[in-house]
Design a protein around this motif. Structure first.
Motif, PDB file in Angstrom:
ATOM      1  N   LEU A  23       0.641   7.400   2.898  1.00  0.00           N
ATOM      2  CA  LEU A  23      -0.199   7.267   1.993  1.00  0.00           C
ATOM      3  C   LEU A  23       0.268   7.018   0.662  1.00  0.00           C
ATOM      4  O   LEU A  23      -0.563   6.169   0.042  1.00  0.00           O
ATOM      5  N   ASP A  24       1.086   7.755   0.243  1.00  0.00           N
ATOM      6  CA  ASP A  24       1.791   7.436  -1.217  1.00  0.00           C
ATOM      7  C   ASP A  24       2.133   6.092  -1.343  1.00  0.00           C
ATOM      8  O   ASP A  24       1.644   5.411  -2.375  1.00  0.00           O
ATOM      9  N   SER A  25       2.731   5.521  -0.299  1.00  0.00           N
ATOM     10  CA  SER A  25       3.314   4.156  -0.517  1.00  0.00           C
ATOM     11  C   SER A  25       2.159   2.967  -0.539  1.00  0.00           C
ATOM     12  O   SER A  25       2.083   1.968  -1.145  1.00  0.00           O
ATOM     13  N   ASP A  30      -1.864   9.835  -6.240  1.00  0.00           N
ATOM     14  CA  ASP A  30      -3.323  10.371  -6.678  1.00  0.00           C
ATOM     15  C   ASP A  30      -4.770   9.965  -5.999  1.00  0.00           C
ATOM     16  O   ASP A  30      -5.541   9.891  -6.604  1.00  0.00           O
ATOM     17  N   ASN A  31      -4.318   9.021  -5.412  1.00  0.00           N
ATOM     18  CA  ASN A  31      -5.446   8.319  -4.701  1.00  0.00           C
ATOM     19  C   ASN A  31      -5.885   8.400  -3.425  1.00  0.00           C
ATOM     20  O   ASN A  31      -6.878   7.749  -2.752  1.00  0.00           O
ATOM     21  N   TRP A  32      -5.544   9.691  -2.708  1.00  0.00           N
ATOM     22  CA  TRP A  32      -5.990   9.923  -1.448  1.00  0.00           C
ATOM     23  C   TRP A  32      -5.955  11.513  -1.407  1.00  0.00           C
ATOM     24  O   TRP A  32      -5.379  12.302  -2.170  1.00  0.00           O
ATOM     25  N   LYS A  47      -8.408   2.741  -3.803  1.00  0.00           N
ATOM     26  CA  LYS A  47      -7.626   1.856  -4.241  1.00  0.00           C
ATOM     27  C   LYS A  47      -8.248   0.462  -4.426  1.00  0.00           C
ATOM     28  O   LYS A  47      -9.363   0.248  -3.956  1.00  0.00           O
ATOM     29  N   GLU A  48      -7.513  -0.094  -5.337  1.00  0.00           N
ATOM     30  CA  GLU A  48      -8.085  -1.420  -5.511  1.00  0.00           C
ATOM     31  C   GLU A  48      -7.774  -2.193  -4.178  1.00  0.00           C
ATOM     32  O   GLU A  48      -6.516  -2.186  -3.735  1.00  0.00           O
ATOM     33  N   ILE A  59      -1.564   5.303   9.411  1.00  0.00           N
ATOM     34  CA  ILE A  59      -1.754   6.587   9.995  1.00  0.00           C
ATOM     35  C   ILE A  59      -1.506   6.782  11.382  1.00  0.00           C
ATOM     36  O   ILE A  59      -0.744   7.793  11.735  1.00  0.00           O
ATOM     37  N   GLU A  60      -2.209   5.835  12.155  1.00  0.00           N
ATOM     38  CA  GLU A  60      -1.746   5.851  13.761  1.00  0.00           C
ATOM     39  C   GLU A  60      -0.099   5.703  13.834  1.00  0.00           C
ATOM     40  O   GLU A  60       0.533   6.248  14.748  1.00  0.00           O
TER      41      GLU A  60
END
Length: 70
Positions: A23-25, A30-32, A47-48, A59-60
């Motif tokens: 998720l960071d990548s 700071d966006n999740w 996110k844009e 995630i899967e």
């Protein structure tokens, strides 16, 4: 900025540690966030130019489920 939410099976800090690199990548650190107190363990991502399917697939790939909420 666009925001989407997913119902997940991420249920503890260990689970969050497993999805953090992905998720960071994709969205930036700071966006999740995951609401562990919610019964649906809601993941919120901001996110844009957000691609819901890209996040779901990522995630899967690390072993969790993510179902987009409308």
């Amino acid at each position: 900025m666009e925001t989407v939410q997913f119902k997940t099976n991420i249920k503890c800090s260990g689970c969050i540690a497993a999805v953090t690199p992905v998720l960071d990548s994709l969205a930036g650190s700071d966006n999740w966030e995951v609401d562990l107190s919610s019964p649906d363990k809601v993941l919120t991502v901001s996110k844009e130019n957000l691609d819901k399917s890209e996040i779901r697939v990522a995630i899967e790939k690390v072993g969790y489920k993510a179902e987009a909420l409308s």
